[in-house]
Design a protein around this motif. Structure first.
Motif, PDB file in Angstrom:
ATOM      1  N   THR A  61      -4.814  -4.564  -7.766  1.00  0.00           N
ATOM      2  CA  THR A  61      -3.690  -4.673  -8.790  1.00  0.00           C
ATOM      3  C   THR A  61      -3.800  -3.394  -9.217  1.00  0.00           C
ATOM      4  OG1 THR A  61      -3.566  -7.302  -9.220  1.00  0.00           O
ATOM      5  CG2 THR A  61      -3.156  -5.967 -11.090  1.00  0.00           C
ATOM      6  N   PHE A  62      -5.282  -3.184  -9.710  1.00  0.00           N
ATOM      7  CA  PHE A  62      -5.615  -1.634 -10.812  1.00  0.00           C
ATOM      8  C   PHE A  62      -4.359  -1.072  -9.282  1.00  0.00           C
ATOM      9  CE2 PHE A  62      -7.989   2.202 -10.239  1.00  0.00           C
ATOM     10  CZ  PHE A  62      -7.314   2.634 -12.017  1.00  0.00           C
ATOM     11  N   ASN A  64      -2.361  -0.949  -7.846  1.00  0.00           N
ATOM     12  CA  ASN A  64      -0.360  -0.816  -7.748  1.00  0.00           C
ATOM     13  C   ASN A  64      -0.103  -0.379  -8.820  1.00  0.00           C
ATOM     14  OD1 ASN A  64       2.227  -1.887  -7.043  1.00  0.00           O
ATOM     15  ND2 ASN A  64       1.770  -4.130  -8.010  1.00  0.00           N
ATOM     16  N   LYS A  65      -0.634  -0.827  -9.799  1.00  0.00           N
ATOM     17  CA  LYS A  65      -0.897  -0.040 -11.838  1.00  0.00           C
ATOM     18  C   LYS A  65      -0.397   0.688 -11.648  1.00  0.00           C
ATOM     19  CE  LYS A  65      -1.865  -0.501 -16.257  1.00  0.00           C
ATOM     20  NZ  LYS A  65      -1.888   0.371 -16.640  1.00  0.00           N
ATOM     21  N   THR A  66      -1.291   1.697 -10.947  1.00  0.00           N
ATOM     22  CA  THR A  66      -1.860   3.042 -10.995  1.00  0.00           C
ATOM     23  C   THR A  66      -0.318   3.901  -9.624  1.00  0.00           C
ATOM     24  OG1 THR A  66      -3.831   2.488 -11.484  1.00  0.00           O
ATOM     25  CG2 THR A  66      -2.891   4.962 -10.009  1.00  0.00           C
ATOM     26  N   ILE A  68       2.544   2.932  -9.749  1.00  0.00           N
ATOM     27  CA  ILE A  68       3.634   2.180 -10.147  1.00  0.00           C
ATOM     28  C   ILE A  68       3.638   3.758 -11.416  1.00  0.00           C
ATOM     29  CG2 ILE A  68       5.003   0.945 -12.124  1.00  0.00           C
ATOM     30  CD1 ILE A  68       4.425  -1.208 -10.208  1.00  0.00           C
ATOM     31  N   ASP A  69       2.150   3.989 -12.411  1.00  0.00           N
ATOM     32  CA  ASP A  69       2.693   5.129 -13.265  1.00  0.00           C
ATOM     33  C   ASP A  69       3.232   6.093 -12.517  1.00  0.00           C
ATOM     34  OD1 ASP A  69       2.131   3.203 -14.712  1.00  0.00           O
ATOM     35  OD2 ASP A  69      -0.233   3.104 -15.294  1.00  0.00           O
ATOM     36  N   PRO A  74       6.683   0.092  -7.031  1.00  0.00           N
ATOM     37  CA  PRO A  74       5.487  -0.360  -6.342  1.00  0.00           C
ATOM     38  C   PRO A  74       4.850  -0.216  -5.161  1.00  0.00           C
ATOM     39  CG  PRO A  74       7.536  -1.524  -6.500  1.00  0.00           C
ATOM     40  CD  PRO A  74       8.426  -0.409  -6.624  1.00  0.00           C
ATOM     41  N   LYS A 142     -10.205   4.516 -14.982  1.00  0.00           N
ATOM     42  CA  LYS A 142      -9.579   3.498 -15.996  1.00  0.00           C
ATOM     43  C   LYS A 142      -8.357   4.361 -16.320  1.00  0.00           C
ATOM     44  CE  LYS A 142      -8.878  -1.510 -17.324  1.00  0.00           C
ATOM     45  NZ  LYS A 142      -9.516  -2.459 -16.985  1.00  0.00           N
TER      46      LYS A 142
END
Length: 152
Positions: A61-62, A64-66, A68-69, A74, A142
């Motif tokens: 999940t981290f 994927n979030k990174t 996307i940022d 995705p 993070k």
């Protein structure tokens, strides 16, 4: 004549006592050392892999979030699988590199200094220095939004 007889008898006794190398037997200590060495190393490897695999969903999940940022889309399934595979396998690769370079480090730096390089601490510092360093790196990962530090 008696002297020669005594000397010859001493030489005969000495030559009869020489039997070659002693027989090497398997001892309980040797067998247990071999057993626990083989089981122990695979146990540690498996334990470390399970510790890495336990938070797999959070780390993915981290990732994927990174992603996307960074890229405003995705992450693909193949890419996240590749990143996760590298994350898990880098442990084994690090062990291989460490095993191959340890003799060079010990010869070049000496055993105490090589141990200090490994621990990244002096004798006067806390033994938890590597743990603290890795915790800081994890928090930094993070904050900065980069997953490459998680992999290393």
């Amino acid at each position: 004549m008696e002297k020669k007889t005594n000397e010859e008898e001493t030489q005969r006794k000495d030559s009869s006592d020489v039997k070659g190398p002693p027989k090497q037997r398997l001892t309980v200590c040797l067998i247990s050392a071999a057993f626990f060495g083989s089981v122990g190393s695979s146990f540690l490897y498996g334990y470390n892999l399970s510790v890495v695999n336990a938070p797999a969903s959070y780390i993915k999940t981290f990732y994927n979030k990174t992603w996307i940022d960074r890229y405003n889309e995705p992450i693909g399934d193949g890419t996240v699988t590749l990143l996760w595979s590298v994350t898990v396998s880098i442990f084994a690769i690090g062990g291989l590199v460490g095993a191959l370079t340890v003799s060079f480090l010990i010869k070049a730096l000496g055993s105490v200094c090589a141990s200090d390089v490994n621990d990244s601490s002096d004798h006067g510092e806390c033994a938890a220095t590597p743990v603290i360093r890795h915790t800081v790196f994890t928090c930094w990962t993070k904050k900065t939004g980069t997953y490459s530090i998680v992999i290393t």
